[in-house]
Design an enzyme around this catalytic site. Structure first.
Site, PDB file in Angstrom:
ATOM      1  N   SER A   1       0.853  -1.193   0.000  1.00 55.56           N
ATOM      2  CA  SER A   1       0.000   0.000   0.000  1.00 55.56           C
ATOM      3  C   SER A   1       0.884   1.236   0.000  1.00 55.56           C
ATOM      4  O   SER A   1       1.673   1.444   0.934  1.00 55.56           O
ATOM      5  CB  SER A   1      -0.883   0.012   1.245  1.00 55.56           C
ATOM      6  OG  SER A   1      -1.332   1.331   1.483  1.00 55.56           O
TER       7      SER A   1
ATOM      8  N   HIS B   1      -1.310  -1.369  -4.197  1.00 54.77           N
ATOM      9  CA  HIS B   1      -2.561  -1.011  -3.520  1.00 54.77           C
ATOM     10  C   HIS B   1      -2.604   0.501  -3.305  1.00 54.77           C
ATOM     11  O   HIS B   1      -1.683   1.078  -2.713  1.00 54.77           O
ATOM     12  CB  HIS B   1      -2.636  -1.763  -2.187  1.00 54.77           C
ATOM     13  CG  HIS B   1      -3.908  -1.586  -1.432  1.00 54.77           C
ATOM     14  ND1 HIS B   1      -5.034  -2.335  -1.681  1.00 54.77           N
ATOM     15  CD2 HIS B   1      -4.250  -0.741  -0.429  1.00 54.77           C
ATOM     16  CE1 HIS B   1      -6.006  -1.963  -0.850  1.00 54.77           C
ATOM     17  NE2 HIS B   1      -5.556  -0.993  -0.082  1.00 54.77           N
TER      18      HIS B   1
ATOM     19  N   ASP C   1      -4.735   3.657  -1.811  1.00 56.23           N
ATOM     20  CA  ASP C   1      -5.785   4.005  -0.859  1.00 56.23           C
ATOM     21  C   ASP C   1      -6.327   5.396  -1.136  1.00 56.23           C
ATOM     22  O   ASP C   1      -5.609   6.388  -0.987  1.00 56.23           O
ATOM     23  CB  ASP C   1      -5.228   3.934   0.570  1.00 56.23           C
ATOM     24  CG  ASP C   1      -5.007   2.504   1.011  1.00 56.23           C
ATOM     25  OD1 ASP C   1      -5.964   1.714   0.932  1.00 56.23           O
ATOM     26  OD2 ASP C   1      -3.875   2.166   1.422  1.00 56.23           O
TER      27      ASP C   1
ATOM     28  N   MET D   1      -8.938   8.216  -0.050  1.00 56.06           N
ATOM     29  CA  MET D   1      -9.733   8.650   1.110  1.00 56.06           C
ATOM     30  C   MET D   1     -10.265  10.058   0.870  1.00 56.06           C
ATOM     31  O   MET D   1      -9.550  10.906   0.326  1.00 56.06           O
ATOM     32  CB  MET D   1      -8.854   8.647   2.365  1.00 56.06           C
ATOM     33  CG  MET D   1      -8.156   7.317   2.612  1.00 56.06           C
ATOM     34  SD  MET D   1      -7.293   7.331   4.183  1.00 56.06           S
ATOM     35  CE  MET D   1      -6.502   5.704   4.134  1.00 56.06           C
TER      36      MET D   1
ATOM     37  N   HIS E   1      -8.473   1.121  -3.728  1.00 55.64           N
ATOM     38  CA  HIS E   1      -9.377   0.931  -2.594  1.00 55.64           C
ATOM     39  C   HIS E   1     -10.047   2.271  -2.285  1.00 55.64           C
ATOM     40  O   HIS E   1      -9.413   3.172  -1.745  1.00 55.64           O
ATOM     41  CB  HIS E   1      -8.529   0.414  -1.414  1.00 55.64           C
ATOM     42  CG  HIS E   1      -9.267   0.255  -0.132  1.00 55.64           C
ATOM     43  ND1 HIS E   1      -8.608   0.078   1.072  1.00 55.64           N
ATOM     44  CD2 HIS E   1     -10.590   0.227   0.166  1.00 55.64           C
ATOM     45  CE1 HIS E   1      -9.513  -0.048   2.044  1.00 55.64           C
ATOM     46  NE2 HIS E   1     -10.714   0.050   1.520  1.00 55.64           N
TER      47      HIS E   1
ATOM     48  N   MET F   1     -12.126   4.524  -0.245  1.00 53.78           N
ATOM     49  CA  MET F   1     -12.732   4.777   1.067  1.00 53.78           C
ATOM     50  C   MET F   1     -13.421   6.131   0.974  1.00 53.78           C
ATOM     51  O   MET F   1     -12.991   7.124   1.561  1.00 53.78           O
ATOM     52  CB  MET F   1     -11.645   4.762   2.154  1.00 53.78           C
ATOM     53  CG  MET F   1     -11.140   3.356   2.454  1.00 53.78           C
ATOM     54  SD  MET F   1      -9.512   3.360   3.213  1.00 53.78           S
ATOM     55  CE  MET F   1      -8.499   3.422   1.737  1.00 53.78           C
TER      56      MET F   1
ATOM     57  N   MET G   1     -11.367  -5.765   5.688  1.00 49.09           N
ATOM     58  CA  MET G   1     -10.564  -4.812   6.452  1.00 49.09           C
ATOM     59  C   MET G   1     -10.243  -5.434   7.809  1.00 49.09           C
ATOM     60  O   MET G   1     -11.137  -5.893   8.520  1.00 49.09           O
ATOM     61  CB  MET G   1     -11.331  -3.498   6.673  1.00 49.09           C
ATOM     62  CG  MET G   1     -11.559  -2.660   5.427  1.00 49.09           C
ATOM     63  SD  MET G   1     -10.072  -2.323   4.470  1.00 49.09           S
ATOM     64  CE  MET G   1      -9.046  -1.447   5.662  1.00 49.09           C
TER      65      MET G   1
ATOM     66  N   ASP H   1      -6.594  -6.398   4.353  1.00 50.59           N
ATOM     67  CA  ASP H   1      -5.966  -5.078   4.392  1.00 50.59           C
ATOM     68  C   ASP H   1      -5.977  -4.509   5.808  1.00 50.59           C
ATOM     69  O   ASP H   1      -7.048  -4.296   6.383  1.00 50.59           O
ATOM     70  CB  ASP H   1      -6.743  -4.152   3.442  1.00 50.59           C
ATOM     71  CG  ASP H   1      -6.130  -2.764   3.307  1.00 50.59           C
ATOM     72  OD1 ASP H   1      -5.012  -2.540   3.802  1.00 50.59           O
ATOM     73  OD2 ASP H   1      -6.790  -1.905   2.683  1.00 50.59           O
TER      74      ASP H   1
ATOM     75  N   GLY I   1       1.302  -2.046   4.046  1.00 48.58           N
ATOM     76  CA  GLY I   1       1.792  -0.678   3.893  1.00 48.58           C
ATOM     77  C   GLY I   1       3.034  -0.444   4.709  1.00 48.58           C
ATOM     78  O   GLY I   1       4.165  -0.523   4.208  1.00 48.58           O
TER      79      GLY I   1
HETATM   80  C1  DX5 Z   1      -6.167   1.630   5.773  1.00 41.40           C
HETATM   81  C2  DX5 Z   1      -5.770   1.357   4.345  1.00 41.40           C
HETATM   82  C3  DX5 Z   1      -4.720   0.335   4.241  1.00 41.40           C
HETATM   83  C4  DX5 Z   1      -3.425   0.747   4.866  1.00 41.40           C
HETATM   84  C5  DX5 Z   1      -2.676  -0.476   5.220  1.00 41.40           C
HETATM   85  O1  DX5 Z   1      -7.148   2.598   5.791  1.00 41.40           O
HETATM   86  O2  DX5 Z   1      -6.874   0.909   3.604  1.00 41.40           O
HETATM   87  O3  DX5 Z   1      -4.507  -0.078   2.908  1.00 41.40           O
HETATM   88  O4  DX5 Z   1      -2.625   1.527   4.039  1.00 41.40           O
HETATM   89  O5  DX5 Z   1      -1.531  -0.083   5.883  1.00 41.40           O
HETATM   90  P1  DX5 Z   1      -0.817  -0.988   6.952  1.00 41.40           P
HETATM   91  O6  DX5 Z   1      -0.364  -2.221   6.250  1.00 41.40           O
HETATM   92  O7  DX5 Z   1       0.288  -0.121   7.414  1.00 41.40           O
HETATM   93  O8  DX5 Z   1      -1.847  -1.307   8.026  1.00 41.40           O
HETATM   94 ZN    ZN Z   2      -6.432  -0.126   1.648  1.00 39.42          ZN
END
Ligand code: DX5
Ligand code: ZN
Length: 219
Positions: A8, A33, A35, A37, A66, A68, A137, A175, A197
């Site tokens: 990520s 990946h 993210d 947001m 992904h 969010m 998640m 994730d 990540g």
């Molecule tokens: C959380 C994200 C994840 C995050 C994972 O909101 O959707 O993809 O980046 O990061 P780690 O592996 O550090 O938990």
């Molecule tokens: Zn994610």
């Protein structure tokens, strides 16, 4: 099917995203990946379609995007046109999830659905056969580097059983809080794709980290 590692980029150096993606590609990453947001569905804001489009030039690896975000239908086409291969939406954010999944496929991407730790699996059971990927998640979304929520392991096992029973082509992705210490149990519980990540980008040596991860998930 070989199990996959999807770093990520949330924990990458945002001033050098292209280089960071090339570095994890070279280190053996299978997917990237991304993210997204919006500051509404989750308390954080990250990146939008123009950034995805410019990163598209950095690699040929699949982009696992992904979302969010609230009202995901409005943005699906923009993310697909930017070069997303998989687009995953939250069941909690999509009012008509079946229609949203249809929009993703019409836009030319693979359709993923995801649920938060507090959302039960039955929520997505009716639409699972119409999806390409189920993302579980294992932290509350919004931030990288959080701790894996223990009860997620049982949910992964349940999801594996459900997929095998009603939609065997669907990939199971996990994730949040994936580390070198728990990745083996997560893969063992039945996950096909592991997002990581902080565990990748926070490590000094991407190649070594991904190599060890792959040894642990080989099964
Ligand atoms: C959380 C994200 C994840 C995050 C994972 O909101 O959707 O993809 O980046 O990061 P780690 O592996 O550090 O938990
Ligand atoms: Zn994610």
């Amino acid at each position: 099917m070989m199990k996959k590692i999807a770093p990520s980029i949330l924990s990458a150096d945002f001033s050098r995203l292209g280089e960071e993606i090339r570095a994890v590609e070279k280190a053996g990453a299978d997917w990237i990946h991304i993210d997204v947001m919006d500051g509404h569905f989750v308390p954080n804001i990250t990146i939008g379609p123009p950034v995805v489009a410019s990163l598209r030039k950095a690699t040929t690896l699949p982009f696992d995007v992904h979302l969010m975000i609230e009202t995901p239908d409005k943005y699906i086409k923009a993310f697909a046109d930017a070069g997303s291969d998989v687009i995953t939406v939250h069941a909690e954010a999509a009012v008509h999830l079946h229609r949203t999944v249809g929009f993703i496929r019409e836009a030319g991407a693979k359709a993923g659905v995801t649920i938060n730790p507090a959302t039960p699996l039955v929520t997505i059971e009716p639409i699972l056969p119409d999806c390409d990927l189920l993302l579980l998640m294992s932290v509350n979304p919004g931030f990288g580097g959080q701790k894996f929520i223990r009860s997620s392991l049982e949910k992964i096992r349940e999801a594996r059983k459900l997929i095998d029973r009603i939609a065997p082509a669907v990939l199971l992705e996990v994730d949040g809080g994936v580390t070198l210490d728990n990745i083996q149990s997560i893969a063992g519980a039945g996950a096909d794709v592991m997002v990581a990540g902080a565990a990748v980008f926070g490590s000094g040596d991407y190649t070594e980290t991904i190599k060890v991860m792959k040894e642990k998930i080989r099964g």
